[in-house]
Design a protein around this motif. Structure first.
Motif, PDB file in Angstrom:
ATOM      1  N   GLU A  45       5.231   9.405  -4.401  1.00 23.63           N
ATOM      2  CA  GLU A  45       4.135   9.576  -3.447  1.00 23.63           C
ATOM      3  C   GLU A  45       3.086  10.552  -3.972  1.00 23.63           C
ATOM      4  O   GLU A  45       1.887  10.280  -3.914  1.00 23.63           O
ATOM      5  CB  GLU A  45       4.673  10.019  -2.083  1.00 23.63           C
ATOM      6  N   ASP A  46       3.530  11.687  -4.499  1.00 26.11           N
ATOM      7  CA  ASP A  46       2.576  12.679  -5.013  1.00 26.11           C
ATOM      8  C   ASP A  46       1.876  12.193  -6.276  1.00 26.11           C
ATOM      9  O   ASP A  46       0.687  12.463  -6.473  1.00 26.11           O
ATOM     10  CB  ASP A  46       3.277  14.014  -5.264  1.00 26.11           C
ATOM     11  N   ILE A  47       2.596  11.472  -7.133  1.00 24.57           N
ATOM     12  CA  ILE A  47       1.959  10.921  -8.338  1.00 24.57           C
ATOM     13  C   ILE A  47       0.885   9.908  -7.949  1.00 24.57           C
ATOM     14  O   ILE A  47      -0.224   9.911  -8.494  1.00 24.57           O
ATOM     15  CB  ILE A  47       3.006  10.302  -9.288  1.00 24.57           C
ATOM     16  N   PRO A  52      -5.292   6.582  -3.711  1.00 23.04           N
ATOM     17  CA  PRO A  52      -4.437   6.752  -2.537  1.00 23.04           C
ATOM     18  C   PRO A  52      -4.598   8.134  -1.896  1.00 23.04           C
ATOM     19  O   PRO A  52      -4.654   9.147  -2.585  1.00 23.04           O
ATOM     20  CB  PRO A  52      -3.027   6.569  -3.093  1.00 23.04           C
ATOM     21  N   THR A  53      -4.711   8.134  -0.567  1.00 28.84           N
ATOM     22  CA  THR A  53      -4.837   9.386   0.189  1.00 28.84           C
ATOM     23  C   THR A  53      -3.629   9.631   1.085  1.00 28.84           C
ATOM     24  O   THR A  53      -3.371  10.763   1.476  1.00 28.84           O
ATOM     25  CB  THR A  53      -6.109   9.359   1.057  1.00 28.84           C
ATOM     26  N   LYS A  54      -2.924   8.567   1.411  1.00 31.78           N
ATOM     27  CA  LYS A  54      -1.707   8.676   2.222  1.00 31.78           C
ATOM     28  C   LYS A  54      -0.711   7.659   1.682  1.00 31.78           C
ATOM     29  O   LYS A  54      -1.055   6.486   1.504  1.00 31.78           O
ATOM     30  CB  LYS A  54      -2.011   8.379   3.689  1.00 31.78           C
ATOM     31  N   VAL A  55       0.509   8.117   1.423  1.00 30.08           N
ATOM     32  CA  VAL A  55       1.544   7.242   0.883  1.00 30.08           C
ATOM     33  C   VAL A  55       2.815   7.490   1.673  1.00 30.08           C
ATOM     34  O   VAL A  55       3.309   8.624   1.717  1.00 30.08           O
ATOM     35  CB  VAL A  55       1.789   7.515  -0.625  1.00 30.08           C
ATOM     36  N   PRO A 112       8.606   3.057   2.047  1.00 24.36           N
ATOM     37  CA  PRO A 112       7.978   1.919   1.400  1.00 24.36           C
ATOM     38  C   PRO A 112       7.127   1.104   2.381  1.00 24.36           C
ATOM     39  O   PRO A 112       7.199  -0.127   2.385  1.00 24.36           O
ATOM     40  CB  PRO A 112       9.176   1.110   0.942  1.00 24.36           C
ATOM     41  N   THR A 113       6.341   1.760   3.194  1.00 29.82           N
ATOM     42  CA  THR A 113       5.657   1.008   4.251  1.00 29.82           C
ATOM     43  C   THR A 113       4.135   1.066   4.250  1.00 29.82           C
ATOM     44  O   THR A 113       3.503   0.171   4.815  1.00 29.82           O
ATOM     45  CB  THR A 113       6.121   1.487   5.642  1.00 29.82           C
ATOM     46  N   GLU A 114       3.517   2.098   3.674  1.00 28.76           N
ATOM     47  CA  GLU A 114       2.070   2.222   3.867  1.00 28.76           C
ATOM     48  C   GLU A 114       1.393   2.998   2.744  1.00 28.76           C
ATOM     49  O   GLU A 114       1.928   3.990   2.254  1.00 28.76           O
ATOM     50  CB  GLU A 114       1.803   2.946   5.193  1.00 28.76           C
ATOM     51  N   ILE A 115       0.221   2.513   2.361  1.00 32.79           N
ATOM     52  CA  ILE A 115      -0.669   3.235   1.461  1.00 32.79           C
ATOM     53  C   ILE A 115      -2.073   3.155   2.057  1.00 32.79           C
ATOM     54  O   ILE A 115      -2.549   2.056   2.382  1.00 32.79           O
ATOM     55  CB  ILE A 115      -0.711   2.633   0.041  1.00 32.79           C
TER      56      ILE A 115
END
Length: 170
Positions: free
Chosen positions: A56-58, A82-85, A88-91
């Motif tokens: 997520e952070d990468i 990406p600003t929000k990860v 395994p459901t949303e980007i």
């Protein structure tokens, strides 16, 4: 000149679990050009120092610059950051380049758990002068080109998920 806002959405039906779909679409090396026809890298990935080594952070520390060649003959170069990860459901992501705005991808499991619905939403404005000039009359054609490009992406991802040979790049 008024800049038109495009709200574009697509829903893909994929023959895999959300985790299997996530492994491909949220790959930290941004492998989309490997399976999405008419998609290529416009530049190398740009990655700042991630807050940690987790996926997520990468992803949030990465910006991808992609070219998408539309069926109407033009190519859009788009940055995706990406600003929000939420694995395994949303980007959620910011988009820049020839389209400026935001996007979101959400994954939902199918009723039997062996399939996934992937919803893709874009809320963008074209930044190219010619697109803004033509948008009042060409918006339906631009939307149709977007739908065609998304359909190609869906077909390419299905093939990647079912381990079929990759599409030949044109």
């Amino acid at each position: 000149m008024t800049v038109r806002l495009f709200d574009l959405s697509s829903s893909w039906r994929l023959p895999a679990t959300p985790e299997e779909v996530w492994a491909i679409i949220a790959d930290v090396d941004m492998s989309w050009p490997n399976w999405w026809p008419h998609c290529s890298f416009a530049a190398p990935l740009v990655r700042t120092e991630p807050a940690s080594n987790n996926q997520e952070d990468i992803l949030k520390a990465t910006t991808a610059y992609l070219n998408f060649r539309a069926s109407l003959g033009y190519t859009l170069t788009i940055s995706i950051h990406p600003t929000k990860v939420v694995t395994p459901t949303e980007i959620e992501f910011d988009a820049g380049g020839h389209l400026d705005g935001i996007g979101r991808v959400t994954l939902s499991p199918g009723a039997n758990g062996d399939a996934t619905r992937m919803d893709i939403e874009w809320r963008v404005r074209p930044t190219q002068r010619w697109m803004n000039f033509l948008a009042p009359i060409a918006a339906p054609a631009f939307a149709a080109a977007h739908a065609s490009m998304m359909h190609q992406g869906e077909r390419g991802l299905v093939k990647a998920l079912t381990n079929e040979s990759p599409q030949t790049k044109e």
